[in-house]
Design a protein around this motif. Structure first.
Motif, PDB file in Angstrom:
ATOM      1  N   CYS A   1       2.870   2.037  -2.043  1.00  0.00           N
ATOM      2  CA  CYS A   1       2.111   1.040  -2.784  1.00  0.00           C
ATOM      3  C   CYS A   1       1.529   1.657  -4.057  1.00  0.00           C
ATOM      4  CB  CYS A   1       0.997   0.466  -1.895  1.00  0.00           C
ATOM      5  SG  CYS A   1       0.358  -1.105  -2.520  1.00  0.00           S
TER       6      CYS A   1
ATOM      7  N   SER B   1      -3.052  -5.710  -5.563  1.00  0.00           N
ATOM      8  CA  SER B   1      -3.479  -4.313  -5.444  1.00  0.00           C
ATOM      9  C   SER B   1      -3.313  -3.806  -4.012  1.00  0.00           C
ATOM     10  CB  SER B   1      -4.922  -4.147  -5.907  1.00  0.00           C
ATOM     11  OG  SER B   1      -5.753  -5.020  -5.177  1.00  0.00           O
ATOM     12  N   CYS B   2      -3.386  -2.501  -3.869  1.00  0.00           N
ATOM     13  CA  CYS B   2      -3.149  -1.831  -2.587  1.00  0.00           C
ATOM     14  C   CYS B   2      -4.439  -1.722  -1.777  1.00  0.00           C
ATOM     15  CB  CYS B   2      -2.573  -0.441  -2.842  1.00  0.00           C
ATOM     16  SG  CYS B   2      -1.088  -0.438  -3.843  1.00  0.00           S
ATOM     17  N   THR B   3      -5.087  -2.840  -1.516  1.00  0.00           N
ATOM     18  CA  THR B   3      -6.385  -2.789  -0.823  1.00  0.00           C
ATOM     19  C   THR B   3      -6.249  -3.006   0.683  1.00  0.00           C
ATOM     20  OG1 THR B   3      -6.640  -5.103  -1.423  1.00  0.00           O
ATOM     21  CG2 THR B   3      -7.792  -3.490  -2.792  1.00  0.00           C
TER      22      THR B   3
ATOM     23  N   THR C   1      -5.561  -2.532   4.632  1.00  0.00           N
ATOM     24  CA  THR C   1      -5.882  -1.364   5.465  1.00  0.00           C
ATOM     25  C   THR C   1      -4.816  -1.128   6.535  1.00  0.00           C
ATOM     26  OG1 THR C   1      -7.246  -2.829   6.810  1.00  0.00           O
ATOM     27  CG2 THR C   1      -8.366  -1.489   5.143  1.00  0.00           C
TER      28      THR C   1
ATOM     29  N   SER D   1       2.362   0.627  -7.865  1.00  0.00           N
ATOM     30  CA  SER D   1       1.259   0.281  -8.773  1.00  0.00           C
ATOM     31  C   SER D   1       1.352   1.057 -10.080  1.00  0.00           C
ATOM     32  CB  SER D   1      -0.093   0.590  -8.136  1.00  0.00           C
ATOM     33  OG  SER D   1      -0.395  -0.395  -7.186  1.00  0.00           O
TER      34      SER D   1
ATOM     35  N   ARG E   1       0.865   3.544   2.087  1.00  0.00           N
ATOM     36  CA  ARG E   1      -0.118   3.722   1.005  1.00  0.00           C
ATOM     37  C   ARG E   1       0.528   4.383  -0.215  1.00  0.00           C
ATOM     38  NH1 ARG E   1      -4.354   5.568   4.750  1.00  0.00           N
ATOM     39  NH2 ARG E   1      -5.664   3.749   5.124  1.00  0.00           N
TER      40      ARG E   1
ATOM     41  N   ALA F   1       1.791  -5.991  -0.141  1.00  0.00           N
ATOM     42  CA  ALA F   1       1.256  -5.713  -1.481  1.00  0.00           C
ATOM     43  C   ALA F   1       2.312  -5.005  -2.331  1.00  0.00           C
ATOM     44  CB  ALA F   1      -0.007  -4.857  -1.374  1.00  0.00           C
TER      45      ALA F   1
ATOM     46  N   LEU G   1      -0.032  -3.480   3.405  1.00  0.00           N
ATOM     47  CA  LEU G   1       0.364  -2.613   2.285  1.00  0.00           C
ATOM     48  C   LEU G   1       1.809  -2.894   1.868  1.00  0.00           C
ATOM     49  CD1 LEU G   1      -1.367   0.706   3.394  1.00  0.00           C
ATOM     50  CD2 LEU G   1      -1.807  -0.531   1.265  1.00  0.00           C
TER      51      LEU G   1
END
Length: 195
Positions: free
Chosen positions: A17, A72-74, A76, A21, A14, A84, A81
């Motif tokens: 990512c 995007s880092c959506t 789970t 971003s 996370r 992404a 991730l």
């Protein structure tokens, strides 16, 4: 223990990512500032205003590229991730590369426009020098004050030196030389009218 470690890896993914971003956001902002600023300004230049019209087309092509789809880092899970993050880094690279090529295209248009301005100003100075030479010849014995012709002869020499100078970068130098010459020609014309 194992589950806790998975959480650690997931948190790491996370964080990676999110960092990617943030970098992408910076790259996108830099690109869009350039696109809507200098590129838009240079994009207003027509092919008649530049020495090399291909620079105008190249800028248009560089400005009209399709930006990549946003990632995007959506996700789970860790794999999602990571995927992404890779996509985001690829997009960052795209923006970096296109910011560079857009900058180069803008510079080419601006340089080509400057070169044309310089060439046009030089051509106009040449026209005035030719005109002045013929005025000098035709005004012999036809002026009220011969000092005006002597001044014209000197001004022609000075304008000729300006014209022949190799290191002129500013079209205004040619324009100034032309204006000085035009002024002296007017004095000769006035002197001929008085005679």
């Amino acid at each position: 223990w194992w589950k806790g470690d998975r959480w650690g890896l997931l948190d790491g993914a996370r964080t990676d990512c999110a960092k990617a971003s943030e970098m992408l956001r910076v790259d996108m902002n830099r690109y869009s500032t350039l696109l809507n600023g200098d590129a838009a300004t240079a994009g207003g230049v027509t092919s008649e205003q530049v020495r090399d019209p291909e620079t105008v087309d190249a800028l248009k092509s560089a400005s009209d590229v399709v930006e990549p789809k946003l990632v995007s880092c959506t996700a789970t899970d860790e794999a999602g991730l990571d995927l992404a993050t890779d996509g985001i880094k690829r997009n960052s690279k795209w923006y970096g590369k296109h910011t560079k090529s857009l900058n180069a295209a803008i510079r080419s248009v601006n340089d080509s426009k400057a070169a044309k301005s310089l060439a046009d100003a030089k051509t106009m100075l040449k026209g005035s020098v030719d005109q002045a030479k013929s005025l000098l010849a035709s005004s012999q014995g036809g002026v009220a004050d011969n000092a005006t012709r002597e001044a014209l002869s000197t001004a022609i020499d000075q304008a000729g030196q300006s014209y022949a100078a190799k290191d002129v970068r500013d079209p205004q130098d040619y324009r100034d030389a032309k204006d000085r010459l035009d002024e002296v020609m007017k004095a000769v014309d006035d002197s001929m009218a008085r005679k």
